[in-house]
Scaffold this active site. Structure first.
Site, short mmCIF file in Angstrom:
data_model
loop_
_atom_site.label_atom_id
_atom_site.label_comp_id
_atom_site.label_asym_id
_atom_site.label_seq_id
_atom_site.Cartn_x
_atom_site.Cartn_y
_atom_site.Cartn_z
CE LYS A 254 -3.86 2.07 2.58
NZ LYS A 254 -4.78 1.94 3.73
CB SER B 139 -8.02 4.10 2.80
OG SER B 139 -7.21 3.40 3.74
CB SER C 266 -8.76 1.41 5.78
OG SER C 266 -9.44 2.64 5.79
#
Length: 495
Positions: A78, A158, A182
């Site tokens: 990420k 997210s 998330s």
């Protein structure tokens, strides 16, 4: 053998040890899949040269006979994790061009265990979002579709790029972060497993901060066993992180016995929210029955302060964000606005932040600054902190009464179309976190497990919440639920 990029971590580990494949072959297959999967917009900073270099080193390590479980496994990282020499933008314009001179603790530990980085993955800007629509890179796209409907769906947020990449087999697994859901919400939206560990289990050092008392890194994987394997490499005490727990890391995979006889599973009344879709309620009831059939005792419990969790979260998280994001000023790194003649340092700060931050980030910074301001600190921030204490106490009392894990829905719906909430009240988007934020406020471990499909053929997940630092027990219950549900569906390839 299956397509190399479709393997689980456990299957790839076994194939590597038996000499049936190599890390280079796995990496090349994932790189090819990532290139072919460009329509998903999951990978935003591919690192093919670095990946192949790491894969060759992993093959040599495996050949020597001394290699941990993650050795040779191709991962996506990420974009919130700082990776040395590789763009690390947190999906924000304000960090354009930022290449850290250091490695986050989690990625360093993964690389030391022999894992391979394929590249950086899309996400909501500064991890603020539930749909991956606030990214400077554009939307990440869910590989799942509603039957023959070509409408693009959100992969959740997210960690939307991580979820899309794992679900579409662009990598074997990915890192995610979870501040209010998330990891778990996008995992549920894409039919994968997402684990948010106990706060302090994984180091936060080198991860771009959103809300420091809530953020936690975790694995996003194809099944529960893989989550156990990957967590072991990610977890551990880190003296660079003052909130890191100095506790031994058990062998989480060895704890996956599949035996939960005598375990007590709590079902919280407060999670039966008004307007819950019938499909979610039915899935929850089926999950309850599956765990009961496996020998667990099911007990109805009460978590009375749950209804205050969302408002408390959306005071505390923006307050911490407004403090953490004050460092992005255009002085030391990242984007700096062009200045007009006569502009001073104040104008530079204002213009840089106005240009560099997206609308959602600005909204949360302003909310956070407001609740921390003189005259409102006690009315909002201090009150939210007191509510947080009561929410944690609810969980403590449930676990003290003998409950081993708590079963809830993971999300209030299946994946929704991108753009659907664009013009809606921002609160409508915030409601996506209704089942997940309590876990962050209480610092507990939680895992989302795919357990069924809705009537449109989209994946749905259930969430299990565990005792602090007992991820092994939690994963064992999740493993049992996973086996009982028998979820093996994959998105039909269109990208």
């Amino acid at each position: 053998m299956s397509e190399p990029n479709s393997l689980t971590i456990a299957a790839a580990r076994d194939a590597l040890r038996k000499g049936e494949t190599t890390s280079v072959a796995l990496t090349e297959a994932c790189l090819a899949a990532g290139e072919a999967g460009g329509k998903l917009n999951a990978f935003v900073h591919p690192t093919p040269d670095l990946a192949l270099e790491q894969a060759k080193a992993a093959d040599a390590r495996i050949a020597s006979g001394e290699a941990p479980s993650m050795c040779g496994i191709p991962l996506g990282i990420k974009d919130l994790f700082c990776t040395k020499g590789v763009p690390s933008q947190a999906a924000s314009r304000i960090l354009t061009g930022f290449r850290p001179e250091y490695e986050s603790t989690v990625t360093r530990q993964l690389f030391e265990s022999g894992a391979v980085m394929l590249g950086k993955l899309n996400m909501d800007e500064f991890a603020m979002g539930s749909s991956n629509e606030t990214s400077v890179y554009g939307d990440a796209i869910n590989p799942w579709r509603r039957g023959n409907d070509e409408t693009a769906l959100t992969p959740g947020g997210s960690s939307g790029g991580s979820a899309a990449a794992v679900s579409a087999d662009l990598c074997l697994a990915a890192t995610g972060t979870d501040t209010g859901g998330s990891i778990r919400q996008p995992a549920a939206f894409t039919g994968i497993t997402g684990l948010k560990p106990t706060y302090g289990r994984c180091s936060r050092w080198g991860i771009v901060a959103f809300a420091s008392s809530l953020d936690q890194a975790g694995p996003m994987t194809k099944d529960v066993r893989d989550a156990a394997i990957m967590l072991q490499a990610m977890a551990g005490h880190d003296p660079l992180d003052s909130t890191s727990a100095d506790m031994p890391v058990p062998d989480f995979e060895a704890m996956l016995t599949g035996d939960i006889r005598g375990k007590v599973i709590g079902i919280p009344d407060e999670y039966r929210i008004d307007g819950m879709p019938d499909e979610i309620a039915k899935l929850w009831a089926e999950g309850r029955a599956m765990l009961e059939d496996a020998g667990a005792e099911i007990r109805d419990i009460s978590l009375p302060h749950t209804k205050y969790a969302l408002p408390a979260y959306y005071v505390i998280a923006p307050a911490e964000a407004s403090s953490n994001l004050a460092r992005y000023d255009g002085v030391r790194f990242g984007h700096r606005a062009s200045l007009a003649q006569g502009d001073g340092v104040t104008e530079m700060y204002e213009k840089t932040r106005a240009e560099g931050f997206g609308d959602e980030v600005k909204r949360r910074v302003m909310v956070g600054t407001y609740v921390l301001s003189a005259g409102f600190y006690d009315a909002y921030y201090n009150r939210a902190r007191k509510v947080r204490t009561l929410i944690k106490r609810d969980f403590d009392e449930a676990f003290a009464s003998g409950v081993d894990a708590i079963l809830t829905p993971a999300t209030p719906s299946a994946a929704f179309p991108l753009g659907q909430m664009e013009d809606a009240d921002p609160v409508a988007m915030y409601l996506n976190d209704v089942f997940t934020v309590t876990v962050n406020l209480a610092g507990l471990p939680g895992v989302s497990v795919p357990t069924g499909l809705d009537r449109s053929g989209l994946p749905l997940g259930l969430q299990l919440i565990g005792r602090p630092f007992e991820e092994g027990d939690l994963l064992n219950v999740a493993h049992t639920l996973e086996r009982a549900a028998g979820f093996v569906s994959k998105p039909e390839k269109w990208w």
